[in-house]
Design an enzyme around this catalytic site. Structure first.
Site, PDB file in Angstrom:
ATOM      1  N   HIS A 124      63.786 -91.877  -0.650  1.00 16.84           N
ATOM      2  CA  HIS A 124      64.002 -93.229  -1.200  1.00 16.84           C
ATOM      3  C   HIS A 124      64.373 -93.177  -2.685  1.00 16.84           C
ATOM      4  O   HIS A 124      64.139 -94.143  -3.410  1.00 16.84           O
ATOM      5  CB  HIS A 124      62.776 -94.126  -1.029  1.00 16.84           C
ATOM      6  CG  HIS A 124      62.147 -94.046   0.325  1.00 16.84           C
ATOM      7  ND1 HIS A 124      62.491 -94.905   1.345  1.00 16.84           N
ATOM      8  CD2 HIS A 124      61.240 -93.184   0.837  1.00 16.84           C
ATOM      9  CE1 HIS A 124      61.789 -94.582   2.430  1.00 16.84           C
ATOM     10  NE2 HIS A 124      61.030 -93.532   2.148  1.00 16.84           N
ATOM     11  N   SER A 183      85.058 -91.093 -23.504  1.00 13.06           N
ATOM     12  CA  SER A 183      85.353 -92.517 -23.489  1.00 13.06           C
ATOM     13  C   SER A 183      86.222 -92.831 -24.693  1.00 13.06           C
ATOM     14  O   SER A 183      86.043 -92.242 -25.763  1.00 13.06           O
ATOM     15  CB  SER A 183      84.055 -93.320 -23.561  1.00 13.06           C
ATOM     16  OG  SER A 183      84.300 -94.597 -24.100  1.00 13.06           O
ATOM     17  N   LYS A 242      80.067 -90.410 -25.227  1.00 14.43           N
ATOM     18  CA  LYS A 242      80.086 -90.328 -23.765  1.00 14.43           C
ATOM     19  C   LYS A 242      80.666 -89.027 -23.231  1.00 14.43           C
ATOM     20  O   LYS A 242      81.565 -88.433 -23.799  1.00 14.43           O
ATOM     21  CB  LYS A 242      80.914 -91.492 -23.180  1.00 14.43           C
ATOM     22  CG  LYS A 242      80.289 -92.845 -23.317  1.00 14.43           C
ATOM     23  CD  LYS A 242      79.037 -93.056 -22.488  1.00 14.43           C
ATOM     24  CE  LYS A 242      79.309 -93.219 -21.019  1.00 14.43           C
ATOM     25  NZ  LYS A 242      79.911 -94.509 -20.702  1.00 14.43           N
ATOM     26  N   GLU A 276      82.971 -89.049  -9.568  1.00 18.51           N
ATOM     27  CA  GLU A 276      83.158 -90.430  -9.122  1.00 18.51           C
ATOM     28  C   GLU A 276      84.401 -90.558  -8.234  1.00 18.51           C
ATOM     29  O   GLU A 276      84.405 -91.264  -7.223  1.00 18.51           O
ATOM     30  CB  GLU A 276      83.262 -91.354 -10.338  1.00 18.51           C
ATOM     31  CG  GLU A 276      81.959 -91.408 -11.118  1.00 18.51           C
ATOM     32  CD  GLU A 276      82.130 -91.992 -12.512  1.00 18.51           C
ATOM     33  OE1 GLU A 276      81.460 -92.987 -12.791  1.00 18.51           O
ATOM     34  OE2 GLU A 276      82.927 -91.464 -13.308  1.00 18.51           O
TER      35      GLU A 276
END
Ligand code: ARG
Length: 457
Positions: free
Chosen positions: A153, A275, A281, A288
């Site tokens: 979970h 970024s 970043k 992704e």
């Protein structure tokens, strides 16, 4: 090529919807191989002359060279790869070229070409999965006893070893590899060539010889099935979709692990992006995109399945859309594999952060309950209750790790709990104790690493 009965040219949009050359030019090698096998067979059967066959073979070799060099004049008016190559052949060798299409149709031709392509692509995809497995195995070896939290979970459940976690994917990708290779073997089974348009042909062709020349096991036993079926591609796509699902899960974990909130791992510069506005970043874009590509691959399977499911036998032009979907899925898959391999090979794991997270959330509570059962013969439900109370005390005292709670607190709940029991509650002792076959204990992980190394030889 088929204009004999037509007086007018097709509408421009008709040509645009009909032409597939931009996509199916990728079948040129398979198309030439199929045509060469077909022409050789026609000559061996006395259907065309040996001279015509020789001219066809040489002409097709030249066309292959021309395409490989990028010098072939692909034309939309000629619709697809089959008509483009055939027209070029006739342009080069004259009348002999016009005899090539004897006893076949574009329907069996395209089914044959596309099957050959799919079977090769599936084998390559299987090989690519093996490369990824090896990369994962190497990282598992380097981190066989590094401790991290195991989740259910996405809640900290029990400590596990990073090696164990990585090997879970080696196992998944092994099943994927077997399935993908299986799709290649399935495609290689029956050769469609000679089924002609749909009913077979009246020429005395030898389908065994063309099937064997092209590496198939046998000629397809039913001509309608041969030209109208695409389940070989559906099998390949569905198996790719399952493999992509596994890639996507691993990608998802990389996204979590590399977020500062987890801090379990850092991607190398070559596999992360910055970024344009936030200089701090380091983004896991490749991971992704692997997630997103998995969705596309599954969608391509669904699209082709939907195309085929409405078709009466045998061939219909809907089937032309099979190639764009299949090529894109294999391309996406290959790129995803490359990116995943790159990330896995070069990412750095943060041992301290993973260990700290593994101890958080009283992840060794089960070990105390197990001790109560094993050493004191306490019924498990009771042991669960006792441990629950100890967890509550630790929480109230603000102690992060169960192993750091003073012994008095344990004994206040149950005086039978000893210092030895408390000493078992470190994450190290916890993973060591899970030493059943297939468990997370470092010695079991090393045993599985050895097993994989042996099987990859
Ligand atoms: N380009 C076609 C395809 O990919 C080849 C077969 C065309 N057959 C036909 N009868 N129009 O499906």
């Amino acid at each position: 090529m088929w204009g004999g009965r037509f007086a007018a040219q097709p509408d421009d949009a008709m040509q645009a919807i009909n032409a597939s050359i931009d996509v199916d030019k990728r079948l040129w090698r398979e198309d030439i191989e199929g045509s060469q096998a077909h022409a050789a067979m026609l000559a061996a059967q006395g259907i065309i002359s040996a001279e015509d066959n020789a001219a066809i073979q040489a002409g097709l070799d030249q066309i292959a060279a021309e395409i490989a060099e990028g010098a072939f004049p692909f034309s939309k008016e000629l619709e697809d790869i089959h008509l483009n190559i055939e027209a070029r052949l006739t342009q080069r060798i004259g009348e002999a070229g016009k005899r090539l299409h004897t006893g076949r149709s574009r329907n069996d031709q395209v089914a044959t070409d596309f099957k050959l392509w799919t079977m090769r692509a599936a084998r390559e995809a299987g090989d690519g999965l093996r490369v990824l497995q090896k990369a994962l195995l190497k990282r598992a070896e380097q981190h066989d006893e590094w401790i991290m939290p195991g989740f259910t979970h996405l809640q900290t459940a029990q400590p596990i070893t990073l090696g164990h976690h990585l090997l879970a994917y080696v196992a998944m990708f092994e099943r994927d590899r077997v399935r993908v290779i299986g799709a290649a073997l399935e495609a290689a089974w029956e050769c469609p060539l000679g089924a002609a348009a749909l009913a077979g042909t009246s020429y005395p062709i030898d389908r065994e010889s063309t099937a064997a020349a092209l590496g198939f096991h046998a000629p397809a036993g039913n001509s309608l099935d041969a030209v109208g079926s695409r389940d070989f591609a559906l099998a390949a796509l569905s198996n790719l979709a399952i493999a992509s699902t596994h890639l996507s899960r691993l990608a998802e974990e990389i996204v979590f692990w590399t977020s500062p909130q987890f801090g379990f791992a850092t991607l190398s510069d070559s596999w992360s992006t910055g970024s344009s506005i936030m200089p701090q970043k380091r983004n896991p874009d490749a991971a992704e995109l692997i997630r997103a590509k998995a969705a596309r691959i599954a969608a391509n399977f669904a699209a082709l399945n939907a195309i085929v499911q409405k078709l009466p036998l045998a061939y219909a032009k809907d089937l032309q859309e099979d190639k764009a979907l299949t090529f894109a899925a294999f391309d996406d898959f290959a790129l995803s594999l490359t990116a995943m391999i790159g990330m896995i090979e070069t990412m750095r794991f943060n041992r301290a952060a993973m260990r700290e997270a593994a101890a958080r959330g009283y992840s060794t509570a089960t070990d105390l309950a197990d001790w109560l059962v094993r050493e004191l013969k306490t019924p498990f439900r009771e042991a669960h209750e006792i441990t629950g109370k100890i967890v509550a005390r630790a929480e109230a005292a603000g102690v992060a790790e169960l192993a750091d709670l003073p012994l008095e607190d344990y004994q206040a709940v149950d005086p039978r709990i000893t210092a030895e029991a408390r000493a078992l509650l470190t994450v190290e002792k916890s993973v060591e104790s899970r030493d059943c076959y297939g468990g997370t204990a470092p010695q079991r992980v090393r045993e599985q690493i050895a097993r994989w190394q042996e099987s990859f030889k």
